[in-house]
Design an enzyme around this catalytic site. Structure first.
Site, PDB file in Angstrom:
ATOM      1  N   GLU A  90     -48.890  80.099  30.752  1.00 32.92           N
ATOM      2  CA  GLU A  90     -49.793  79.342  31.306  1.00 32.92           C
ATOM      3  C   GLU A  90     -50.020  80.093  32.812  1.00 32.92           C
ATOM      4  O   GLU A  90     -48.974  80.690  33.598  1.00 32.92           O
ATOM      5  CB  GLU A  90     -49.144  78.015  31.575  1.00 32.92           C
ATOM      6  CG  GLU A  90     -50.018  77.086  32.607  1.00 32.92           C
ATOM      7  CD  GLU A  90     -49.454  75.642  32.852  1.00 32.92           C
ATOM      8  OE1 GLU A  90     -48.614  75.372  31.907  1.00 32.92           O
ATOM      9  OE2 GLU A  90     -49.674  75.281  33.758  1.00 32.92           O
ATOM     10  N   GLU A  95     -53.595  75.084  42.014  1.00 29.68           N
ATOM     11  CA  GLU A  95     -53.138  73.784  42.132  1.00 29.68           C
ATOM     12  C   GLU A  95     -52.933  73.125  43.441  1.00 29.68           C
ATOM     13  O   GLU A  95     -52.681  74.017  44.152  1.00 29.68           O
ATOM     14  CB  GLU A  95     -51.726  73.641  41.201  1.00 29.68           C
ATOM     15  CG  GLU A  95     -51.842  73.789  39.632  1.00 29.68           C
ATOM     16  CD  GLU A  95     -50.368  73.312  39.136  1.00 29.68           C
ATOM     17  OE1 GLU A  95     -50.326  72.308  38.493  1.00 29.68           O
ATOM     18  OE2 GLU A  95     -49.618  74.442  39.513  1.00 29.68           O
TER      19      GLU A  95
END
Length: 215
Positions: A90, A95
Site C-alpha cells: 500500500e 493522508e
C-alpha cells in the site's frame, strides 16, 4: 467504511461523488442516516480499470476540514485479491487529519510493517492550511525507491534499506491501482465531534500519471 473503524457508508450516489460545475470532482462526506451508518461518503478506485508501476502519480486537491475527517489519495497492489493485504503493498500518497490543518502524511504498508507500524513521515506546510487552497500531492516510483512530494517539495523517500528490522519484503515494484476517498472517523483521525461541520468535500482538479522513461 472499508475497515479501520471508519463510520461512513460509501455510496455510488451523485450526492457523494459528482462534478461541481467548476471542473472539479467533488467527493463529499455527509452526516445522514444511510444503510445503518450515520454518515455517507464515496471511494473512487481504478481497480480493474487502470494500474501503473513505475513513474509519477499526482493529484491536485483541495482538502476538507474538521475533526474526524480523513481524506486520502493512495494506491494498492493490483494483486490484493491473490495475496491479500499488506502483502500486496500500500502506498499512501496523501493522508490528512482534518483537525490538523497544516500536516500531511505519506507512508508505505507492507508485510511486517503495516497499520500503525508503517514506514512513513509527516510533513508540515508553512503559511496557511492545506484546506485553504489546492495543492499537488505526488509520488514518484522507481525500482526499489519511492519518493513523496507536496508542491514539488520532496519530504520523504524510501528504499528497501528504510524498512524496519531484517528480512522485511519490499513490495512496490509491480502494478498498483489508485484510490481517492474521504472517510469519516477511523483509527487515524478519531471520531468527529460537535465542532465538525458537514458536508465536507475534497475537490479533485485532476489526477495525472506519467510513465517512467525507459533507460
Amino acid at each position: 467504511g472499508w475497515g479501520n473503524g471508519q463510520f461512513e457508508y460509501n455510496t455510488n450516489r451523485a450526492q457523494n461523488a459528482s462534478l461541481d460545475g467548476e471542473g472539479n470532482l467533488a467527493i463529499t462526506a455527509r452526516r445522514e442516516r444511510y444503510q445503518g451508518n450515520d454518515y455517507t461518503s464515496a471511494r473512487l478506485s481504478t481497480k480493474g480499470r487502470f494500474t501503473h508501476t513505475y513513474g509519477r502519480i499526482e493529484a491536485r486537491l483541495k482538502l476538507p476540514a474538521g475533526r474526524g475527517i480523513w481524506p486520502a489519495f493512495w494506491m494498492l497492489g493490483a494483486d490484493v485479491d491473490q495475496v491479500g493485504w499488506p502483502q500486496c503493498g500500500e502506498i499512501d500518497i496523501m493522508e490528512h487529519r482534518g483537525q490538523i490543518p497544516s500536516i500531511v502524511r505519506s507512508s508505505l504498508h507492507g508485510p511486517g510493517y503495516s497499520g500503525g507500524q508503517n514506514v512513513g513521515r509527516e510533513h508540515a506546510v508553512g503559511g496557511g492550511t492545506l484546506q485553504s487552497d489546492f495543492h499537488v500531492y505526488a509520488v514518484e516510483i522507481e525500482p526499489e525507491r519511492v519518493r513523496f512530494m507536496l508542491d514539488e517539495t520532496v519530504y520523504f523517500e524510501a528504499t528497501p534499506d528504510s524498512l524496519p528490522g531484517s528480512g522485511k519484503k519490499w513490495v512496490y515494484d509491480h502494478p498498483f491501482f489508485i484510490i481517492l476517498n474521504v472517510a469519516v472517523g477511523g483509527s487515524f483521525v478519531g471520531p468527529p465531534d460537535a465542532s465538525t461541520v458537514f458536508p465536507q468535500t475534497m475537490k479533485v482538479d485532476y489526477v495525472r500519471v506519467y510513465a517512467r522513461p525507459t533507460p
